[in-house]
Structure formats: structure tokens, C-alpha cells
Design an enzyme around this catalytic site. Structure first.
Site: not given
Length: 427
Positions: A375, A344, A212
Site C-alpha cells: 500500500h 496491498d 489512497s
């Protein structure tokens, strides 16, 4: 018998049937909502892969069958990106292990103290190489998060040493030593950790991994200076958004509940900032209007009021532009695997044109897009209960193993850039 009484008697037998029909309609509606919310009708499919046809990429696809096989999430809930994301956010992972490591403290030039955790391998790597995976977690995360612990434990068992950056200010029991904490794209602490590893293990080679926000940091770090790519075998980025400036507008939209996720992440950031209130602001509140922090409902408000000021950016736009890897990733020349999920809820579809275009232009880049996974979820399992190890964990290690094997199989000529051209002799 009156005409009214006769009409009531005629309708009476029809009333139970009408109520049964209403019950069936209600049940059908509930089932429809469940099917839609859980996305049960969505098929499973292999990831979509965008890459250039090179000997290395062909070798990688052959050596990493997970990239070409169907990713099959848990049947009942795994096709919902929201549930995958929620389970990652709440639990991290299932039955998370507890790898044993040592915490390192690195003084920074500005008075800050970077920390990272070092985990030694639990066996030899299959190539016999000394390989260290340097890991940058997601926003506000650190080595104690369950998804990090799961990945580290699996990597150790595959013969990798692991170094995990603890984002500045993320560990609740470590005080800040300067008025600065982690930001979206600051690479200083990650660079210090990599420098330590290179010095402490002069023969090790590096696998760079970012999750991320960490994906943005590692790609930016590698692209900032060619020397940062020395001794790096490859880089893997999972579920990053590539451009904070372009993501800014999408985070204010309600589709896929992105505005709600924005609020939750902003609330978590407020807690981290306020836990270090004394170290960050002391008795001087001129740097920031804390009333705006308390009332902030989005990451953008916090970034504009606080985060951009740590590095002296004059505006939110300048902060997002200079801290996004989109302006640096084209300078990365080591093998680069970019992984995203189509469902996501945090990364808008429009942002995925960045890795797709990059993989069209650069032969070292492979862009992998799964249909499901949410995610940082990517859970696997049969029906209801997920497995401790995720598809994401296995893909990263499989890709790293293949890169190491490719390097090991190279001839001396292939490992040099100035090999003489082959000539044909006429017979």
C-alpha cells in the site's frame, strides 16, 4: 554388562545425530517461514494492464516504458506487501527531500479553513506548458509527509507546479475553525484548492493526483460535475479502494492482517479527532458519545459514531454510499490512470473488479495492477536498501509527461470534437 546398559551404549552414538537432525529441521522451518513471509519465491513481472486499444493508450504505453517493464522491488523484502506497507507507514520514504513551498489558507462557507501548500516548478516543463499537479494525500495525511515531499520534489524538477491539500484537521499545528474535519469522500476542500489554482494561474493546465483515500476524493470530485474536468489533462489514482461500502466487510477480516491494519488506522484517527476535541465538540457532547470513541477498534465504529455526522448522514451505509467514488467515476472523461498493487494488504482483491470493469467500459481509463508494491510502497532497490525515488513516483510523472506530449502533438482538428469526417475522392 546388563542388557539395559548395552542398550544405552547402543543408543548413545545415535543421540548427537538425532539432535543434529532436530537442529536442521528447526533451521529448515525458520527458513521456510522467512521465505513464505518475505514471499521470496514470487517472480517479478510487468504490471497487468487493462485498457482499450486506442491511439492515445498506444501512445501512453509507448511513452511510459515503466508500465510495460518488470517492476523489481528490493530482493530481500520488497516482495512482501506487508513490509512495503510498513516501511511506507513508518518512514514514508528514504532520504526524503524538503521542498520549499508556501502555505495558503482558504475560508470555507461553513466557517472551516482549508489549507494547502504551493510549490513552484524548479525548471521548465519539457513541453513548455504551464502545468500544475493538484495532489490529494491519503487518510490523515498532508504536505509534510515524506512520500508527498518526495513526489513533490521530483515533480518540481520535471517542471510541474504542485499544490498539495492538507486534509482538514491533519496538520497538528493548525487549529480547526469549525466543528468539522476531513471525511472519506468530502471534496469541498479539494475543490476550493483547485478553484484557487485555476483563478491564480489562468493559463495553467491540471494534472490531478490522489493517493489512497485521496484517490477516492479526486475521482469523486471529477465525476461530481463536468465543469470540474475543465482544464484537467488527466487524473492518476494510486491504491484506493473505490467503494467504502464494499470494503467495510473486508476490513473486519483477518486475512492479510487486514483487521490489524484497521485497528492501527482507527487508533491514528482517534488521535487526530481527540487533538481537535475542543473545536469539534466544544462543551457539547450530545453530538457524539466520546466513550464509544475511546473504545473504538475499527474505522467503521469511528465513522458511524462521528464522521458520518459531520455531513448529516443518517446511517453508516448512506455515508459510505454517498462518499465513495464508485458512484461518480464513470462520469470522468479525461484520461484516467488507476494503479493498484495485488499484494496491498488494505485493498481486498474483490474491490479490484471495479477499476477492471471500468477500464473495460471506458476508453479513457487504464487500470494498472502490479504484482508487488504493498500500500503506497512501490520501493525499488537492489538487495536490501531502497532507493529514495519509488516506481510510483516515476510512473505518475512519466504518465503526466506523456499526456502533456500527446496534447502538444495534437493537430487543431484533433483537439476539436466536431472535426469533419474524412472522405475519399475517387480517382
Amino acid at each position: 554388562m546388563s542388557a539395559h546398559e548395552a542398550e544405552v551404549q547402543t543408543l548413545a552414538p545415535e543421540m548427537p545425530a538425532m539432535f543434529d537432525g532436530m537442529k536442521l529441521a528447526a533451521v529448515a522451518t525458520v527458513l521456510y517461514i522467512i521465505v513464505r513471509c518475505l514471499n521470496l519465491k514470487s517472480p517479478t513481472a510487468p504490471p497487468a494492464i487493462n485498457y482499450q486499444d486506442t491511439p492515445l493508450n498506444r501512445f501512453l504505453l509507448k511513452s511510459c516504458p515503466l508500465l510495460t517493464k518488470e517492476y523489481v522491488p528490493p530482493l530481500l523484502w520488497g516482495k512482501s506487501g506487508h513490509l512495503q506497507t510498513a516501511l511506507y507507514g513508518k518512514l514514508g520514504r528514504v532520504s526524503s527531500p524538503h521542498p520549499h513551498g508556501h502555505r495558503k489558507f482558504l475560508p470555507m462557507p461553513d466557517g472551516a479553513t482549508a489549507t494547502f501548500d504551493l510549490f513552484e516548478p524548479l525548471g521548465d516543463h519539457q513541453t513548455g506548458y504551464d502545468v500544475t499537479t493538484v495532489i490529494c494525500p491519503g487518510i490523515g495525511n498532508h504536505s509534510e509527509k515524506h512520500y508527498i515531499r518526495t513526489f513533490v520534489d521530483y515533480s518540481q524538477k520535471q517542471g510541474y507546479r504542485c499544490a498539495v491539500l492538507n486534509h482538514l484537521g491533519a496538520l497538528p499545528d493548525i487549529e480547526l475553525t469549525s466543528p468539522r474535519m476531513f471525511t472519506y469522500g468530502c471534496t469541498w476542500e479539494f475543490s476550493a484548492m483547485v478553484g484557487y489554482i485555476k483563478k491564480a494561474y489562468p493559463h495553467t493546465q491540471l494534472i490531478v493526483v490522489g493517493f489512497s483515500l485521496g484517490g477516492n476524493i479526486v475521482c469523486k470530485f471529477l465525476g461530481e460535475n463536468p465543469s470540474n474536468q475543465e482544464r484537467v489533462l488527466c487524473c492518476v489514482s494510486v491504491c484506493q479502494g473505490y467503494s467504502a461500502l464494499r470494503a467495510q466487510e473486508t476490513f473486519l477480516q483477518w486475512d492479510h492482517f487486514r483487521r490489524f491494519y484497521n485497528f492501527l488506522m482507527a487508533d491514528n484517527m482517534k488521535k487526530i479527532i481527540l487533538s481537535h476535541r475542543k473545536s469539534l465538540f466544544g462543551g457539547n457532547s450530545k453530538m457524539v458519545d466520546l466513550s464509544r470513541l475511546f473504545t473504538a477498534t475499527s474505522l467503521m465504529q469511528i465513522d458511524d459514531n462521528i464522521m458520518r455526522k459531520f455531513h448529516g448522514h443518517s446511517s453508516l451505509k448512506e455515508y459510505y454510499e454517498k462518499e465513495s467514488c464508485v458512484h461518480y467515476v464513470h462520469n470522468v472523461n479525461v484520461p484516467l490512470l488507476l494503479v493498484n498493487s495485488e499484494d496491498d494488504p488494505l485493498v481486498h482483491q474483490s474491490l479490484l473488479t471495479i477499476p477492471h470493469t471500468l477500464s473495460d467500459k471506458k476508453s479513457n481509463v487504464m487500470f494498472v495492477l502490479t504484482l508487488h508494491g504493498g500500500h503506497l510502497g512501490f520501493f525499488e532497490g537492489a538487495v536490501l536498501f531502497p532507493q529514495p525515488l519509488t516506481w510510483m513516483d516515476k510512473v505518475i510523472v512519466s504518465y503526466a509527461n506523456a499526456i502533456c506530449q500527446w496534447e502538444r502533438n495534437k493537430t487543431p482538428c484533433q483537439s476539436r470534437d466536431n472535426c469533419p469526417e474524412e472522405t475519399e475522392e475517387k480517382v
